[in-house]
Design a protein around this motif. Structure first.
Motif, PDB file in Angstrom:
ATOM      1  N   ASP A 176      12.094   1.889   8.388  1.00  0.00           N
ATOM      2  CA  ASP A 176      11.312   2.595   9.154  1.00  0.00           C
ATOM      3  C   ASP A 176      11.925   3.202  10.321  1.00  0.00           C
ATOM      4  O   ASP A 176      11.423   4.058  10.989  1.00  0.00           O
ATOM      5  N   ARG A 177      13.262   2.686  10.369  1.00  0.00           N
ATOM      6  CA  ARG A 177      13.944   3.057  11.604  1.00  0.00           C
ATOM      7  C   ARG A 177      14.161   4.967  11.687  1.00  0.00           C
ATOM      8  O   ARG A 177      14.453   5.377  12.817  1.00  0.00           O
ATOM      9  N   TRP A 178      14.326   5.505  10.628  1.00  0.00           N
ATOM     10  CA  TRP A 178      14.502   6.855  10.579  1.00  0.00           C
ATOM     11  C   TRP A 178      13.131   7.502  11.355  1.00  0.00           C
ATOM     12  O   TRP A 178      13.634   8.744  11.626  1.00  0.00           O
ATOM     13  N   GLN A 179      12.077   6.903  11.350  1.00  0.00           N
ATOM     14  CA  GLN A 179      11.096   7.678  12.253  1.00  0.00           C
ATOM     15  C   GLN A 179      11.226   7.514  13.838  1.00  0.00           C
ATOM     16  O   GLN A 179      10.426   8.030  14.532  1.00  0.00           O
ATOM     17  N   VAL A 180      12.274   6.734  14.195  1.00  0.00           N
ATOM     18  CA  VAL A 180      12.423   6.674  15.754  1.00  0.00           C
ATOM     19  C   VAL A 180      13.781   7.210  16.158  1.00  0.00           C
ATOM     20  O   VAL A 180      14.739   7.160  15.273  1.00  0.00           O
ATOM     21  N   ARG A 239       6.934  -3.528  11.259  1.00  0.00           N
ATOM     22  CA  ARG A 239       6.862  -2.265  10.569  1.00  0.00           C
ATOM     23  C   ARG A 239       6.515  -1.034  11.844  1.00  0.00           C
ATOM     24  O   ARG A 239       5.727  -1.352  12.723  1.00  0.00           O
ATOM     25  N   TYR A 240       7.218  -0.135  11.643  1.00  0.00           N
ATOM     26  CA  TYR A 240       6.677   0.937  12.828  1.00  0.00           C
ATOM     27  C   TYR A 240       5.352   1.642  12.195  1.00  0.00           C
ATOM     28  O   TYR A 240       5.250   1.905  10.911  1.00  0.00           O
ATOM     29  N   GLN A 241       4.730   1.678  13.245  1.00  0.00           N
ATOM     30  CA  GLN A 241       3.227   2.497  12.720  1.00  0.00           C
ATOM     31  C   GLN A 241       3.154   3.656  13.505  1.00  0.00           C
ATOM     32  O   GLN A 241       3.157   3.714  14.932  1.00  0.00           O
ATOM     33  N   THR A 242       2.430   4.610  12.893  1.00  0.00           N
ATOM     34  CA  THR A 242       2.071   5.830  13.408  1.00  0.00           C
ATOM     35  C   THR A 242       0.473   5.787  13.672  1.00  0.00           C
ATOM     36  O   THR A 242      -0.044   4.879  12.986  1.00  0.00           O
ATOM     37  N   LYS A 243      -0.170   6.638  14.280  1.00  0.00           N
ATOM     38  CA  LYS A 243      -1.673   6.364  14.522  1.00  0.00           C
ATOM     39  C   LYS A 243      -2.356   6.628  13.244  1.00  0.00           C
ATOM     40  O   LYS A 243      -3.501   6.211  12.937  1.00  0.00           O
ATOM     41  N   GLY A 244      -1.741   7.534  12.198  1.00  0.00           N
ATOM     42  CA  GLY A 244      -2.562   7.851  11.340  1.00  0.00           C
ATOM     43  C   GLY A 244      -2.105   6.956  10.052  1.00  0.00           C
ATOM     44  O   GLY A 244      -3.057   6.837   9.161  1.00  0.00           O
TER      45      GLY A 244
END
Length: 161
Positions: A84-88, A155-160
């Motif tokens: 998930d790190r690529w998202q931040v 886990r990285y979470q986005t609102k969706g």
């Protein structure tokens, strides 16, 4: 029965039992070894669960939330799930946030195989919002965690999601 025993012995399938000691000299080591083996079998799953289960997840979640309190972005980033790190932003990037965590309390930790959930009550100060409360809000989060190579990661979470 004697015929069967002779046939087994003749073909090398049966051996005579070793004679038992009657003086008690062989009793101690055999019993101690058996007891130690049984204890290891019974206790080892408990050790594994303690080191990789809820206690380990609680420890990692505590480290994550301590880093949030101190805005320690490299530590926060290192505790995110590797996939998930690529998202931040990278851990060496200074992170500015519109909110500041003032406190946290881990309420519940559950583990189901390689996945876990942590329920956290947080107190957040919204820096961009002015209100009568000073922009302070209490919020309860239920965070997903995953075990990767024996270690727990958030886990990285986005609102969706």
């Amino acid at each position: 029965m004697r015929i069967v025993g002779c046939a087994l012995h003749k073909n090398g399938w049966a051996t005579r039992p070793t004679p038992a000691r009657t003086d008690g000299s062989g009793f101690g080591l055999a019993r101690i070894g058996t007891i130690a083996l049984l204890l290891f079998i019974v206790i080892s799953p408990t050790w594994a669960e303690e080191s990789n289960g809820e206690a380990a997840l609680r420890e990692r979640a505590t480290a994550y939330w301590e880093a949030q309190l101190h805005n320690d972005w490299p530590t926060i980033w290192s505790l995110l799930a590797p996939k998930d790190r690529w998202q931040v932003p990278p851990k060496d990037t200074k992170r500015e946030s519109p909110l500041r965590y003032l406190s946290y309390r881990i309420e519940k930790v559950t583990v189901d195989g390689e996945e876990g959930r942590v329920t956290v009550e947080t107190e957040i100060q919204l820096l961009a919002v002015e209100s009568r409360k000073g922009g302070v809000v209490k919020h309860v989060l239920e965070e997903p965690w995953v075990r990767v190579d024996g270690a727990w990661y958030r886990r990285y979470q986005t609102k969706g999601r």
